[in-house]
Scaffold this active site. Structure first.
Site, short mmCIF file in Angstrom:
data_model
loop_
_atom_site.label_atom_id
_atom_site.label_comp_id
_atom_site.label_asym_id
_atom_site.label_seq_id
_atom_site.Cartn_x
_atom_site.Cartn_y
_atom_site.Cartn_z
N TYR B 113 0.86 -1.04 0.34
CA TYR B 113 0.12 -0.03 0.17
C TYR B 113 1.05 1.03 0.20
O TYR B 113 0.55 1.91 -0.76
CB TYR B 113 -1.03 -0.16 1.51
CG TYR B 113 -2.74 -0.76 0.58
CD1 TYR B 113 -3.34 -0.20 0.04
CD2 TYR B 113 -2.36 -1.96 1.68
CE1 TYR B 113 -3.96 -0.70 -0.50
CE2 TYR B 113 -4.16 -2.63 1.27
CZ TYR B 113 -4.99 -1.95 0.27
OH TYR B 113 -5.81 -2.79 -0.26
N GLU B 209 1.03 -31.18 9.10
CA GLU B 209 0.79 -30.38 8.26
C GLU B 209 -0.07 -28.60 8.08
O GLU B 209 0.31 -27.98 7.98
CB GLU B 209 0.15 -30.97 6.68
CG GLU B 209 -0.27 -30.10 5.38
CD GLU B 209 -0.19 -30.98 4.42
OE1 GLU B 209 0.33 -32.02 4.45
OE2 GLU B 209 -0.76 -30.59 3.55
N ASP B 261 0.93 -34.88 4.34
CA ASP B 261 -0.37 -36.29 3.51
C ASP B 261 0.69 -37.18 2.81
O ASP B 261 1.92 -36.36 2.19
CB ASP B 261 -1.17 -34.96 2.56
CG ASP B 261 -2.46 -34.43 3.95
OD1 ASP B 261 -2.33 -35.10 4.54
OD2 ASP B 261 -2.70 -33.02 3.39
#
Lengths: 805, 381
Positions: B113, B209, B261
């Site tokens: 910004y 995870e 995973d």
């Protein structure tokens, strides 16, 4: 047609005026009613009695009654006067309907005037006035009565020829010769007079002044269609030339007269005026008098034409946009507009060299209170054309036989050399020998069999093509000047082919195109056709030139072209055929016959123009890409300079300038390429304005050419700019009539303290000669090569900088 | 990268610029000087940015980490494709210079910004989205050779820690054993001057995870029962999380065990933790943990543990493509066990998430699966 210089060999009939020529004369046509004779049976014949007896025995059967015999028919068989023929078949001459009749009348008269002026070596100054004689008719009335007056400053007509020229059909100087002229057949103006007579019963009024020092003749005459002879009703001498009455037609003519621009005595030292009253219809748009004059002005840039239209148009059917947008309604301030139109007036009139503008400038058509002025764009007459003998390739056996019979004496050897062009003594000897006779064979010894042999040898002989000095093409430069005058485009190209031959007749094709600018972008392109400088307004699709346009593959030049039609785009295509004999499809001379040789030349001329256009279109696309590229760099430079200043305090203006300069150098490549292509003209060329037949008016680039057109700086400068920089804004000032019509004027900042040229963008052009460096800082930078652009025929330096930044 | 405005206060703004700040300032000025000098000399201004792509990533087999190569890209102003990036780089350089001068830190979002405005005189923005801004900052890090925290920029906090550990976070003592169900948010900047380890009984770190799995382990007090530290990185772990894991590994000697995973994404997370990422290869020596271990889920688990069919998720075409890419990375290519692991997953034709173990009971993963595997040292390296 005008026969201003015809030998007065034909006898002049002064038979009594045949009497009433009411608008619908039927007397002349009685002979054609033979088969409708109301009482054929009264003339008893043997056949007639037989039929009666049969009728008795077989009441039902009604066999055909014999209505005429060879003898009775013979009493009605007689000569048909050419005038009678054309009076009945006036559509053949272009008088099909009231609107076209009006146009044809103007066209024939203007053609004659231009021919006469050129033949006499006078720069034409022609005034066309159409008076509405029924100005108070109801608005919906489709046609009205008009008086058409055409005044020229030509050589005038000697008294005794007036009747022949204006009162007879098929009388003229131009039919028998092979010489390039507008008129050909000796029909036009007398047919117009005849049409007027038929529709209004009013005679033609002719004022002609062949001698500057002697009074003018005022003659009123009507044609007797039965005899094809003129009947004179008024024949007096007068000093009323040019006719003063015309100066008082409207406020526009009065004002122009006061300025010495309308029918000025000194401009019309000699000349002719013709007035014809006729039933017609005046409406603008395609196929109108306005269009005809606009196009005539394009094809005859050496002519000045003033047009006073009638006060109102006829009841409308449909109206089409006129060719020249922005002309109408763009009235010029009367005090300066017309007066400053350069080259507009030839004060010297005939013979006297006109007051020379050192560089003649193509001037724009102007309008003042309804009066349109097509100014003169070039100050030279077209070169005088020579008359030529027929070329052997162009004749047929019957013509050869006729020529032999006409000659009647002398040797065949001499006959061949004298009567044909391009037959040398050795060729003649060769032809004679091959035909099996000797050089001493007499013409009157030639029988039909020998004539056939001769004809064959003439066709087979190896002959150079006919001479071309009989042709006066408009010329690339004049074409461009004419287009510039009439069409507001950004790109103009013209090309002129070498002369070629069809049926033994030399001809020459010229083409020109105008592209872009204010032309409509998504309509089929406009095709303007000319034959011997005469605009052809009707029967476009029958014309060889239009077929040539369709034949040309415009897609090669980056234009759209739907299958089997003209290209679509902001394009005007002009084709001109110059020839000693233009093969028209009809007597009304509206379309050029489709000879293979002619169409091929037309196509080649169009392709030449097309190639130039294609190069330009592609170049323009490239320039646009370059401009975008340039713009991207430029946008970020300010931010970068500011960021650097934030980090290490380097003077942002210095960095900005340095980077700006680099960006300029990098994008200058595109401009340099333009130079190589000869696009941006050099000084000397610009005077001639068209060495390679291309003119580009950069100001009419659409504004979108410059992407991200930057608004005037001021609210968010990348860093503090001086007031002067922020104030440097451009003002596109399009001005109506001045020589620099498409100029962009830059309003310079008052302060000179600017240290960097953050100036206007886009295609700003600097009118002043010589670039002025607005700042000391800029002057230290290597100056870009000054570039020049043709603006209104004048060369102006282009400030390279503002284009980029 | 973080996408939200973070209002977390940065480094203490009190005090004068440190020596590190002075060095960074010098680098920034050097960059601006080079550009200005070139511009004023009429030369093309160019910024050299080390290439952050796979082609310029070198697999340092000996160190077991990815390193950035020598290839550098020229960022040119007068190149249509690079002009804007050139400008953005310069604008960010000046933004960072401001931050250092003011002794403030700012989030990636706030830096975006701060630098975002319309280019003077146009309607164009210097930056349109944060996605444009973040890579430019990484470019600056790598071309200046400065760390992100040295540029006074931080990312949103991501990743959570709990376990037998006490740390000092900018002067505040944090007892990671008493963090309730939420855990301690791992800050973006965890350099030794900001975070110090005070006390640690844990014997290893279990990194999972994502937060859902972490919640299961925390609820079951796995870290307490097994005397460890429990972390997650909300998917691909951010730099703060990776840096903290590396420090735990290197400074406290704790093994890092990953439970991820069984899919290409999980494999790649492990790869990034272990040897670094391609885009941040220049920081690998600060982030990579070559000793990290991959505990599971393993492709063999479906059959070995008799998982229900519901545990399977079919591999998509994209998954297969990604798996093959990963298998072809040099740092996996020579690892036979990894090759067979990926091959087996592809042969299965499905992937499995850690949560899928719930098919064997809610706390199967915390009470059986992980302890058993740890006991067997059944992991991949």
């Amino acid at each position: 047609m005008s026969t201003l210089f015809a030998p007065a060999s034909q006898p002049v009939s002064l038979a009594p005026y045949a009497g009433d020529m009411s608008p619908k004369p039927r007397k002349a046509t009685e002979n054609s009613l033979a088969l409708m004779d109301p009482a054929p049976g009264e003339r008893a014949t043997p056949a007639g009695s037989i039929s009666r007896s049969r009728t008795d025995s077989l009441p039902i059967a009604n066999p055909p009654r014999q209505r005429a015999t060879a003898e009775t028919m013979a009493t009605k068989q007689r000569d048909i006067s050419v005038s009678e023929f054309f009076a009945k078949n006036r559509h053949l001459l272009g008088f099909d309907n009231p609107r076209k009749a009006l146009l044809t009348t103007v066209k024939e008269a203007v053609d004659n005037s231009l021919d006469a002026c050129e033949e006499a070596g006078i720069l034409p100054d022609i005034t066309v006035a159409i008076e509405d004689l029924q100005p108070d008719r109801p608005a919906a009335t489709k046609s009205s009565r008009y008086r058409i007056t055409i005044v020229d400053n030509g050589p005038g007509i000697v008294r005794k020829q007036v009747e022949n020229i204006f009162g007879r059909l098929l009388y003229g100087s131009k039919f028998h010769r092979l010489k390039m002229s507008r008129g050909q057949q000796g029909i036009g103006i007398s047919a117009a007079g005849m049409y007027g007579l038929i529709t209004t019963g009013k005679p033609m009024v002719i004022h002609t002044k062949p001698k500057a020092t002697a009074p003018a003749h005022h003659i009123e005459l009507a044609m007797n269609t039965k005899t094809n002879r003129a009947e004179v009703t008024v024949d007096i001498e007068t000093d009323d030339f040019p006719v003063r009455r015309l100066r008082d037609l409207s406020s526009g003519t009065r004002e122009l007269t006061a300025q010495g621009q309308f029918l000025a005595d000194e401009a019309y030292v000699t000349g002719t005026s013709v007035s014809i009253e006729l039933e017609g219809r005046y409406q603008r748009g395609r196929g109108s008098v306005d269009e005809f004059l606009e196009l005539s002005a394009i094809a005859n840039p050496h002519a000045r034409i003033v047009f006073v239209p009638p006060t109102r148009e006829s009841g409308a059917e449909e109206d089409e946009a006129p060719l020249l947008k922005g002309k109408r309604g763009g009235a010029v301030p009367s005090s300066t507009g017309v007066g400053t139109t350069p080259g507009g007036i030839d004060p010297g009139g005939k013979g006297v060299p006109p007051v020379q503008h050192p560089t003649p400038q193509p001037s724009q058509t102007t309008e003042l209170r309804g009066v349109t002025i097509f100014p003169r764009a070039v100050e030279e007459l077209p070169p005088e054309t020579k008359e030529i003998q027929p070329h052997p390739r162009g004749i047929e056996l019957g013509i050869l036989l006729q020529m032999l019979r006409d000659k009647g004496e002398g040797s065949l050897y001499n006959f061949l050399q004298e009567q044909f062009s391009r037959v040398s003594s050795s060729t003649a000897a060769d032809i004679v020998k091959r035909a099996g006779v000797t050089t001493r064979t007499r013409v009157n010894d030639v029988d039909h069999a020998l004539a056939e042999k001769l004809f064959k040898q003439l066709q087979d002989a190896k002959l150079p093509p006919p001479p071309t000095d009989c042709l006066a093409p408009i010329g690339v430069r004049q074409l461009l000047a004419g287009m510039l005058k009439g069409v507001r485009a950004e790109f103009y190209a013209a090309s002129s082919r070498e002369a070629a031959v069809y049926r033994g007749r030399p001809f020459q094709i010229e083409a020109a195109i105008a592209y872009g600018g204010e032309l409509p972008a998504d309509e089929p392109s406009r095709v303007i056709r000319f034959a011997n400088r005469v605009p052809l307004l009707y029967q476009q699709s029958a014309c060889s030139s239009f077929k040539a346009v369709l034949d040309t593959n415009w897609k090669n030049y980056d234009l759209q072209q739907p299958r089997g039609s003209a290209p679509v785009g902001p394009l005007v295509i002009l084709i001109h055929m110059a020839s000693v004999w233009v093969p028209f499809t009809s007597e009304s001379k509206e379309a050029i016959a489709d000879y293979d040789e002619i169409r091929k030349e037309m196509k080649l001329a169009l392709m030449e123009c097309g190639r130039k256009l294609g190069t330009y279109v592609r170049k323009r696309q490239k320039m646009r890409r370059e401009a975008e590229r340039r713009d991207v760099f430029e946008r970020y430079i300010g931010e970068i300079a500011k960021a650097i200043n934030d980090i290490n305090g380097t003077d942002p203006k210095k960095v900005y300038e340095a980077l700006l300069e680099q960006a300029r150098a990098r994008t200058a490549i595109a401009d340099a390429e333009l130079d190589e292509d000869g696009r941006v003209r050099k000084q000397e060329q610009a005077e001639a304005s068209d060495e390679d037949g291309v003119i580009i008016i950069p100001a009419s680039f659409p504004q979108s050419m410059a992407p991200h057109h930057r608004p005037p700086l001021g609210d968010a400068p990348p860093f503090e700019l001086s007031n002067a920089e922020a104030a440097a804004i451009e003002v596109n000032a399009r001005r109506g009539s001045d020589e620099d019509d498409l100029s962009t004027t830059r309003v310079s900042p008052a302060k000179k303290s600017a240290t960097q040229p953050l100036a206007p963008k886009g295609n700003a052009r600097n009118k002043q000669p010589g670039r002025q460096s607005p700042s000391p800082a800029k002057s230290t930078a290597p100056k870009p090569k000054p570039k020049l652009r043709l603006v209104g025929g004048k060369l102006v330096p282009v400030d390279n900088g503002p284009q980029l930044f | 990268m973080a996408k939200k405005i973070s209002t977390k206060p940065g480094l203490p703004s009190k005090g004068r610029p440190t020596a590190r700040d002075a060095a960074t300032q010098k680098k920034l000025v050097g960059l601006a000087d080079t550009v200005a000098r070139n511009a004023l000399a009429g030369k093309e201004p160019v910024i050299h940015v080390p290439t952050r792509s796979k082609s310029n990533t070198i697999w340092n087999k000996k160190r077991g980490i990815l390193e950035i190569g020598d290839a550098k890209q020229e960022r040119q102003l007068f190149n249509l494709n690079q002009a804007k990036q050139f400008m953005q780089t310069m604008i960010h350089a000046s933004t960072i210079k401001d931050l250092i001068e003011l002794q403030k830190t700012a989030s990636l979002r706030s830096v975006f910004y701060k630098a975002k405005h319309t280019v003077a005189g146009t309607k164009e923005n210097t930056f349109d989205t944060q996605d444009e801004s973040d890579p430019i900052l990484e470019d600056l890090e790598v071309s200046l050779g400065a760390l992100r925290e040295e540029l006074h920029i931080f990312a949103e906090n991501r990743g959570t820690l709990v376990g037998n550990l006490t740390v000092i976070d900018r002067g505040d003592e944090i007892n990671a054993r008493k963090q309730g169900s939420g855990g301690w948010g791992i800050p973006s900047i965890v350099e030794p001057d900001a975070i110090q380890f005070k006390k640690c009984e844990a014997k290893f770190v279990l990194h999972v995870e994502k937060g859902t799995v972490w919640n299961r382990f925390n609820e079951d007090r796995f870290w307490e029962k097994n005397n460890c530290i429990l972390t997650h990185g909300a998917g691909q772990p951010p730099r703060g999380c990776r840096r903290l894991l590396q420090r735990l590994n290197q400074e406290l000697g704790l093994p890092i065990i990953c439970l991820l995973d069984c899919d290409p994404w999980g494999h790649y997370i492990y790869s990034v933790i272990k040897q670094g990422s391609i885009s941040l290869a220049f920081e690998s020596s600060r982030l990579a943990i070559p000793e990290a271990k991959f505990l599971g889920i393993r492709a063999k688990d479906y059959r070995e543990l008799h998982l229900p069919e519901a545990a399977r998720i079919d591999l998509s075409d994209n998954d297969i493509k990604r798996a093959n890419e990963i298998a072809a990375y040099p740092w996996f290519e020579e690892n036979r066990r990894w090759q067979s692991e990926i091959r087996q997953m592809l042969d299965n034709g499905f992937k499995m998430e850690v949560e899928a173990l719930i098919g064997r009971g809610i706390s199967f993963v915390t009470e059986t699966y992980v302890p058993e595997r740890l006991a067997r040292k059944d992991w991949l390296e």
